[in-house]
Design a protein around this motif. Structure first.
Motif, PDB file in Angstrom:
ATOM      1  N   GLN A  64     -30.535  26.856  95.981  1.00  0.00           N
ATOM      2  CA  GLN A  64     -30.064  26.102  94.552  1.00  0.00           C
ATOM      3  C   GLN A  64     -31.037  24.968  94.376  1.00  0.00           C
ATOM      4  O   GLN A  64     -30.947  24.513  93.185  1.00  0.00           O
ATOM      5  N   GLY A  65     -31.396  24.309  95.450  1.00  0.00           N
ATOM      6  CA  GLY A  65     -32.388  23.330  95.038  1.00  0.00           C
ATOM      7  C   GLY A  65     -33.769  23.871  94.214  1.00  0.00           C
ATOM      8  O   GLY A  65     -33.959  23.039  93.234  1.00  0.00           O
ATOM      9  N   ILE A  66     -34.171  24.803  94.740  1.00  0.00           N
ATOM     10  CA  ILE A  66     -35.251  25.418  93.851  1.00  0.00           C
ATOM     11  C   ILE A  66     -34.857  25.853  92.495  1.00  0.00           C
ATOM     12  O   ILE A  66     -35.671  25.705  91.448  1.00  0.00           O
ATOM     13  N   GLN A  67     -33.824  26.497  92.453  1.00  0.00           N
ATOM     14  CA  GLN A  67     -33.288  27.007  91.126  1.00  0.00           C
ATOM     15  C   GLN A  67     -32.836  25.860  90.233  1.00  0.00           C
ATOM     16  O   GLN A  67     -33.300  25.878  89.016  1.00  0.00           O
ATOM     17  N   ALA A  68     -32.610  24.649  90.568  1.00  0.00           N
ATOM     18  CA  ALA A  68     -32.609  23.438  89.952  1.00  0.00           C
ATOM     19  C   ALA A  68     -33.998  23.036  89.452  1.00  0.00           C
ATOM     20  O   ALA A  68     -34.001  22.710  88.365  1.00  0.00           O
ATOM     21  N   GLU A  69     -34.748  23.018  90.172  1.00  0.00           N
ATOM     22  CA  GLU A  69     -36.121  22.595  89.900  1.00  0.00           C
ATOM     23  C   GLU A  69     -36.586  23.669  88.934  1.00  0.00           C
ATOM     24  O   GLU A  69     -37.219  23.142  87.758  1.00  0.00           O
ATOM     25  N   ALA A  70     -36.655  24.713  88.940  1.00  0.00           N
ATOM     26  CA  ALA A  70     -36.822  25.892  87.831  1.00  0.00           C
ATOM     27  C   ALA A  70     -36.023  25.647  86.570  1.00  0.00           C
ATOM     28  O   ALA A  70     -36.868  25.864  85.567  1.00  0.00           O
ATOM     29  N   ALA A  71     -34.847  24.929  86.774  1.00  0.00           N
ATOM     30  CA  ALA A  71     -34.379  24.884  85.405  1.00  0.00           C
ATOM     31  C   ALA A  71     -34.457  23.532  84.967  1.00  0.00           C
ATOM     32  O   ALA A  71     -33.939  22.964  83.906  1.00  0.00           O
ATOM     33  N   ASN A  72     -35.644  22.775  85.244  1.00  0.00           N
ATOM     34  CA  ASN A  72     -35.815  21.320  84.945  1.00  0.00           C
ATOM     35  C   ASN A  72     -34.722  20.495  85.002  1.00  0.00           C
ATOM     36  O   ASN A  72     -34.609  19.719  84.010  1.00  0.00           O
ATOM     37  N   THR A  73     -34.063  20.521  85.913  1.00  0.00           N
ATOM     38  CA  THR A  73     -32.791  19.537  86.121  1.00  0.00           C
ATOM     39  C   THR A  73     -32.554  19.076  87.727  1.00  0.00           C
ATOM     40  O   THR A  73     -33.294  19.738  88.684  1.00  0.00           O
ATOM     41  N   LYS A 128     -30.418  41.207  75.386  1.00  0.00           N
ATOM     42  CA  LYS A 128     -29.261  41.897  75.810  1.00  0.00           C
ATOM     43  C   LYS A 128     -28.313  41.065  76.831  1.00  0.00           C
ATOM     44  O   LYS A 128     -27.264  40.964  76.793  1.00  0.00           O
ATOM     45  N   VAL A 129     -29.129  40.381  77.667  1.00  0.00           N
ATOM     46  CA  VAL A 129     -28.521  39.509  78.584  1.00  0.00           C
ATOM     47  C   VAL A 129     -28.016  38.216  77.917  1.00  0.00           C
ATOM     48  O   VAL A 129     -26.857  37.892  78.114  1.00  0.00           O
ATOM     49  N   PHE A 174     -33.483  33.638  85.633  1.00  0.00           N
ATOM     50  CA  PHE A 174     -32.633  33.347  84.342  1.00  0.00           C
ATOM     51  C   PHE A 174     -32.694  31.912  84.214  1.00  0.00           C
ATOM     52  O   PHE A 174     -32.452  31.554  82.848  1.00  0.00           O
ATOM     53  N   CYS A 175     -32.606  31.179  85.073  1.00  0.00           N
ATOM     54  CA  CYS A 175     -32.436  29.701  84.982  1.00  0.00           C
ATOM     55  C   CYS A 175     -33.714  29.188  83.895  1.00  0.00           C
ATOM     56  O   CYS A 175     -33.732  28.279  83.279  1.00  0.00           O
ATOM     57  N   ARG A 176     -35.037  29.602  84.786  1.00  0.00           N
ATOM     58  CA  ARG A 176     -36.228  29.260  84.083  1.00  0.00           C
ATOM     59  C   ARG A 176     -36.151  29.688  82.505  1.00  0.00           C
ATOM     60  O   ARG A 176     -36.488  29.144  81.777  1.00  0.00           O
ATOM     61  N   LEU A 177     -35.771  31.032  82.274  1.00  0.00           N
ATOM     62  CA  LEU A 177     -36.043  31.394  80.916  1.00  0.00           C
ATOM     63  C   LEU A 177     -35.095  30.635  80.155  1.00  0.00           C
ATOM     64  O   LEU A 177     -35.512  30.410  79.007  1.00  0.00           O
ATOM     65  N   LEU A 178     -33.761  30.346  80.584  1.00  0.00           N
ATOM     66  CA  LEU A 178     -33.138  29.482  79.659  1.00  0.00           C
ATOM     67  C   LEU A 178     -33.329  28.107  79.243  1.00  0.00           C
ATOM     68  O   LEU A 178     -33.232  27.688  78.295  1.00  0.00           O
TER      69      LEU A 178
END
Length: 504
Positions: A58-67, A492-493, A22-26
């Motif tokens: 959360q570190g990896i999710q931040a990277e996926a979110a480009n932040t 829908k999400v 979801f982080c990556r898609l957004l």
């Protein structure tokens, strides 16, 4: 706050993975997005650029979110030190070690305030926050003082998507049971269901989707196929077993000691991308075998895990293996175990003052544990005395208590020369024995290739070119996102995300 929360019917249902997707898609759609998990229980951690410790996911999710990862994305990290107690890391720094009961009784209000502050900081800096829960939101014995599921959704006032793992079996019961055990106000927050880890023809589950929607009145937002090889590193023993279960049989046999309190096992994950390397977890002496190399990983309880090696006979196996010509690398706690003596004067490692323990006696050094934990990102190069060919700068991080000092006049050289000017680690016998505090060592592509090519030479195997792991990892993440996209009702999400709070 604009956000959405991913909760699960159980541990390892795939919450971290779905949150990352979801982080990556957004982020791909131009949103400024942040991940958030209020309380994490994991010895798999991540060091932020400013030297603070948060959960690895959360570190990896931040990277996926480009932040950039920050302490606000995971204000509370619990690092198990025994079956009864955990180190509490608050806003990236160790607070104290508490038993489960003491944490529940004495930390709750402090935890709530930490969560409130973190959410307010993220709301100031980001347009949307994707939150991750932990375990199940209906652990009845813990529910009245929980800090990570519905209480957080309530504090942030966000809708919830419930993820269920179909591979475990009992997916219908897990969904219905979870919803039934929620209060009416909590159940009202659940706006979608995702069925995760489906193997086979998804069309065969169409009747299942219809049944779930009819019984719950909640839309199924996707039936997600089982995805191998994505970059979202797991956080507990269930994830570890799943992550490495597909490790293949290959010419290079890499053994890794599976310590009871293993930490930062993601140090090993780059070998999953090396086609001629198999990873074999060893937890008893009978399974030791004759590996081409042995890695002793980090641990949250060095002396306890060292004692485990001794009682299981693994310590004797490690010593004999090296004396018979084997290659060993010890990382962090593994490095400490290889020393001659470990001294815990203050009880910071064991919880008992004035504790001493003989090490494996392969490195002529002594490790003394300290009260203050060292948590830094580190950079450096191979030490000139190793005689190794020059490779690009190595980068990693250190998370450890205490320091290791060599005995004077002994053979060997430092392994690294850090940019700080400090000589770090131990190196001898042309690299047959290495000890270092640098986590993420094998994520340095040139170094990993150099080390593996020495093993290949020894076995008369062809030498390999360098694989660029970071490029490979994010390529695989984007591949996983594209694999999921046809099975996820993404519009829908986003509708749930955008419409929450506008109904009344």
């Amino acid at each position: 706050m604009k956000g959405i929360m991913i909760q699960g019917t159980s541990s390892d249902a795939g919450k971290s993975f779905i949150t990352t997707v979801f982080c990556r898609l957004l982020a791909q759609e131009g949103w400024e997005v942040a991940p958030f998990k209020s309380q994490n229980m994991s010895n798999n951690s991540y060091v932020t650029t400013d030297g603070f410790e948060i959960g690895r996911a959360q570190g990896i999710q931040a990277e996926a979110a480009n932040t950039q990862a920050s302490i606000w994305m995971n204000p509370i990290l619990l690092k198990p030190r025994s079956d009864q107690s955990s180190e509490v890391v608050l806003f990236g720094k160790p607070l104290r070690t508490l038993s489960g009961m003491s944490y529940r009784e004495n930390f709750y209000e402090q935890g709530i305030e930490a969560i409130r502050l973190s959410l307010s900081k993220l709301e100031e800096e980001y347009e949307v926050v994707v939150m991750e829960g932990a375990g199940s939101p209906v652990e009845i014995n813990l529910k009245d003082r929980e800090l990570v599921n519905m209480k957080v959704a309530e504090l942030a006032d966000v809708p919830v998507i419930l993820v269920a793992d179909i591979e475990r079996g009992g997916v219908f019961a897990s969904i219905i049971g979870t919803l039934e055990l929620l209060t009416p106000s909590e159940r009202k927050r659940v706006r979608g269901i995702v069925v995760n880890k489906f193997r086979g023809d998804i069309h065969l589950f169409e009747d299942g989707v219809a049944w779930i929607e009819e019984k719950t009145g909640i839309p199924v937002l996707g039936v997600i196929p089982y995805i191998n090889g994505h970059i979202v590193e797991g956080e507990d023993s269930l994830s570890l077993a799943d992550r490495f279960s597909a490790s293949k049989t290959a010419p290079i046999d890499l053994a890794v000691l599976k310590l009871p309190y293993i930490s930062n096992y993601t140090d090993i994950e780059p070998f999953l991308y090396e086609k001629d390397v198999s990873i074999r977890w060893v937890e008893d002496a009978s399974a030791f075998g004759k590996p081409d190399a042995l890695i002793i990983p980090g641990t949250k309880s060095t002396i306890q895990d060292l004692r485990y090696l001794k009682t299981t006979g693994l310590a004797r196996k490690v010593i004999d293996y090296y004396r018979d010509g084997g290659s060993i690398i010890g990382i962090c706690g593994g490095y400490q175990m290889l020393c001659e003596q470990l001294i815990d004067e203050e009880g910071s490692d064991t919880g008992r003052r004035r504790t001493k323990e003989a090490g494996l006696c392969l490195i002529p050094a002594q490790t003394t544990f300290s009260i203050e934990k060292k948590t830094i990102r580190s950079k450096g190069s191979l030490h000139p005395k190793t005689g190794l060919e020059k490779v690009a700068q190595l980068e990693g991080y250190e998370i450890h208590l205490g320091h290791t000092v060599w005995k004077k006049g002994q053979a060997g050289s430092p392994f690294l020369m850090l940019d700080s000017g400090e000589a770090e680690g131990f190196y001898t016998e042309n690299g047959r024995l290495i000890g270092t505090y640098m986590h993420h060592l094998f994520h340095n592509d040139e170094w990993r290739t150099l080390w593996l090519n020495r093993l290949r030479e020894r076995k008369n195997l062809p030498l390999n070119e360098t694989i660029l792991i970071n490029e490979e990892k994010y390529r695989k993440l984007d591949e996983a996102v594209e694999q999921i996209r046809p099975f996820l009702h993404w519009e829908k999400v986003k509708g749930i995300l955008n419409e929450w709070g506008q109904e009344e």
